[in-house]
Write an enzyme that holds these catalytic residues in place. Structure first.
Site, PDB file in Angstrom:
ATOM      1  N   LEU A  34       0.830  -1.213   0.000  1.00 18.96           N
ATOM      2  CA  LEU A  34       0.000   0.000   0.000  1.00 18.96           C
ATOM      3  C   LEU A  34       0.862   1.260   0.000  1.00 18.96           C
ATOM      4  O   LEU A  34       1.914   1.318   0.623  1.00 18.96           O
ATOM      5  CB  LEU A  34      -0.928  -0.001   1.213  1.00 18.96           C
ATOM      6  CG  LEU A  34      -1.868  -1.207   1.350  1.00 18.96           C
ATOM      7  CD1 LEU A  34      -2.825  -1.003   2.529  1.00 18.96           C
ATOM      8  CD2 LEU A  34      -2.657  -1.467   0.071  1.00 18.96           C
ATOM      9  N   GLY A  37      -1.627   6.421  -2.513  1.00 17.39           N
ATOM     10  CA  GLY A  37      -2.827   6.312  -3.362  1.00 17.39           C
ATOM     11  C   GLY A  37      -3.867   5.413  -2.718  1.00 17.39           C
ATOM     12  O   GLY A  37      -5.065   5.737  -2.685  1.00 17.39           O
ATOM     13  N   HIS A  38      -3.409   4.283  -2.155  1.00 13.21           N
ATOM     14  CA  HIS A  38      -4.342   3.396  -1.453  1.00 13.21           C
ATOM     15  C   HIS A  38      -4.918   4.096  -0.221  1.00 13.21           C
ATOM     16  O   HIS A  38      -6.094   3.916   0.117  1.00 13.21           O
ATOM     17  CB  HIS A  38      -3.635   2.117  -0.996  1.00 13.21           C
ATOM     18  CG  HIS A  38      -3.166   1.241  -2.110  1.00 13.21           C
ATOM     19  ND1 HIS A  38      -1.841   1.068  -2.426  1.00 13.21           N
ATOM     20  CD2 HIS A  38      -3.858   0.470  -2.988  1.00 13.21           C
ATOM     21  CE1 HIS A  38      -1.730   0.230  -3.430  1.00 13.21           C
ATOM     22  NE2 HIS A  38      -2.931  -0.147  -3.807  1.00 13.21           N
ATOM     23  N   GLY A 148      -9.365   2.722  -7.638  1.00 10.63           N
ATOM     24  CA  GLY A 148      -8.625   3.882  -8.126  1.00 10.63           C
ATOM     25  C   GLY A 148      -8.802   4.078  -9.624  1.00 10.63           C
ATOM     26  O   GLY A 148      -8.903   3.108 -10.381  1.00 10.63           O
ATOM     27  N   ASP A 151      -6.417   2.497 -12.653  1.00  9.63           N
ATOM     28  CA  ASP A 151      -6.797   1.262 -13.346  1.00  9.63           C
ATOM     29  C   ASP A 151      -8.162   1.491 -13.994  1.00  9.63           C
ATOM     30  O   ASP A 151      -9.179   0.908 -13.573  1.00  9.63           O
ATOM     31  CB  ASP A 151      -6.827   0.097 -12.359  1.00  9.63           C
ATOM     32  CG  ASP A 151      -5.442  -0.189 -11.797  1.00  9.63           C
ATOM     33  OD1 ASP A 151      -4.535  -0.495 -12.582  1.00  9.63           O
ATOM     34  OD2 ASP A 151      -5.258  -0.058 -10.571  1.00  9.63           O
ATOM     35  N   SER A 186       2.054   3.854  -7.870  1.00  7.68           N
ATOM     36  CA  SER A 186       1.813   2.452  -8.185  1.00  7.68           C
ATOM     37  C   SER A 186       2.774   1.616  -7.357  1.00  7.68           C
ATOM     38  O   SER A 186       3.931   2.012  -7.143  1.00  7.68           O
ATOM     39  CB  SER A 186       2.078   2.203  -9.677  1.00  7.68           C
ATOM     40  OG  SER A 186       2.226   0.818  -9.915  1.00  7.68           O
TER      41      SER A 186
HETATM   42  O1  PAF Z   1      -6.372  -3.026  -8.471  1.00  7.69           O
HETATM   43  C1  PAF Z   1      -5.921  -3.984  -7.803  1.00  7.69           C
HETATM   44  O2  PAF Z   1      -5.088  -3.832  -6.926  1.00  7.69           O
HETATM   45  C2  PAF Z   1      -6.413  -5.389  -8.113  1.00  7.69           C
HETATM   46  O3  PAF Z   1      -6.619  -5.571  -9.476  1.00  7.69           O
HETATM   47  C3  PAF Z   1      -7.690  -5.770  -7.327  1.00  7.69           C
HETATM   48  C4  PAF Z   1      -8.858  -4.887  -7.683  1.00  7.69           C
HETATM   49  C5  PAF Z   1      -7.391  -5.650  -5.832  1.00  7.69           C
HETATM   50  C6  PAF Z   1      -8.075  -7.209  -7.620  1.00  7.69           C
HETATM   51  O4  PAF Z   1      -7.065  -8.101  -7.280  1.00  7.69           O
END
Ligand code: PAF
Length: 281
Positions: A34, A37-38, A148, A151, A186
């Site tokens: 993490l 961003g997370h 996010g 993606d 990322s």
């Molecule tokens: O975006 C991500 O980190 C992954 O693709 C997810 C959504 C956790 C699924 O494994």
């Protein structure tokens, strides 16, 4: 540190207790490692809900055989701390055997939307993503799940899956968080060498340049797309995987910029594949 559970049964009983206390439940699905961003996703979930579950699972089914599953960073203790600091209430970190027990044969495919951008370049990737996300939604049964915008294709696919399969959850997509120089955050940025890291912000510069051309009145999508491709290809050491402009909702081709469009790129710097995008219009 956020409390940790590793089984579906334990996460279900924690969520049941929260619900019994009248709480709204949020889910932030992650693969761990993490970063800031997370943290924003967790904060957004906490603004919308009382009890926030952060799942940490490096999902094997979304990695191709030559991809970085084995070396993907696993930093569970730091993840639990970051989740706690951002307002997370529970980390759910299942094992692969918990998610994919012996005899597992059921997968979710969101067709069409997986035929562009990352789909053909990462065969099976979105099937793995859709399957694990649906499982996480079924286990946690959140009111809101937060993803996010970096993606972007994943977000479009998950929204469509939830709509098509009547999954009772609100999907919330939060803006990409960037480093001071513009590089999208990322977990894979840590793979970059110093030289690659130095040129990586040029990916976002190319996207912003495209956004500026669109804002300046250019509506011919082919011209915008070839400008974007040229700008990304000019990044020293970059190998462009794709640079495309598509309808932001359906990921279909466009000729004129007469509705919101997704300008998306995937670029290899060395062996590291980075993706980024902006919305035009
Ligand atoms: O975006 C991500 O980190 C992954 O693709 C997810 C959504 C956790 C699924 O494994």
């Amino acid at each position: 540190m956020t409390p940790l559970v590793t089984t579906a049964a334990d996460v279900r009983s924690a969520v049941a207790a929260a619900r019994a206390a009248g709480q709204w439940v949020g889910l932030v699905p992650t693969m761990g490692a993490l970063h800031a961003g997370h943290a924003e996703l967790v904060r957004a979930a906490k603004r919308a809900c009382d009890f926030v579950v952060v799942s940490v699972f490096v999902n094997p089914t979304q990695f191709g055989p030559k991809e970085d599953f084995a070396k993907y960073p696993r930093t569970l203790d730091a993840d639990r701390q970051l989740a706690a600091d951002a307002g997370g209430d529970l980390v759910f970190a299942p094992t692969p055997a918990e998610m994919y027990p012996d005899g597992f044969v059921t997968f979710v495919e969101v067709t069409k939307l997986d035929e562009v951008l990352c789909g053909p370049r990462r065969p099976g990737h979105f099937r793995g993503v859709a399957t694990v996300v649906l499982k996480l939604l079924n286990v946690v049964q959140p009111d809101v799940a937060v993803f996010g915008a970096k993606d972007a294709q994943q977000a479009v696919i998950i929204r469509r899956m939830v709509r098509d399969l009547d999954v009772p959850v609100a999907i919330q997509v939060e803006p990409t968080v960037r480093e001071a120089d513009g590089l999208a955050m990322s977990s894979r940025n840590r793979y970059l060498s110093a030289d690659e890291r130095a040129v990586a912000p040029k990916i976002y510069e190319a996207l912003k340049e495209t956004q500026a051309r669109a804002a300046g009145g250019e509506i011919d999508v082919a011209r915008l797309e070839s400008g974007l491709l040229a700008a990304v290809a000019a990044i020293p050491g970059a190998r462009v995987d794709y640079a495309n402009i598509l309808d932001a909702e359906n990921l279909t081709p466009m000729t004129r910029l007469d509705r919101p469009a997704l300008a998306a790129v995937a670029v290899f710097l060395g062996t590291t594949r980075l993706i980024d995008n902006v919305i035009l219009g």
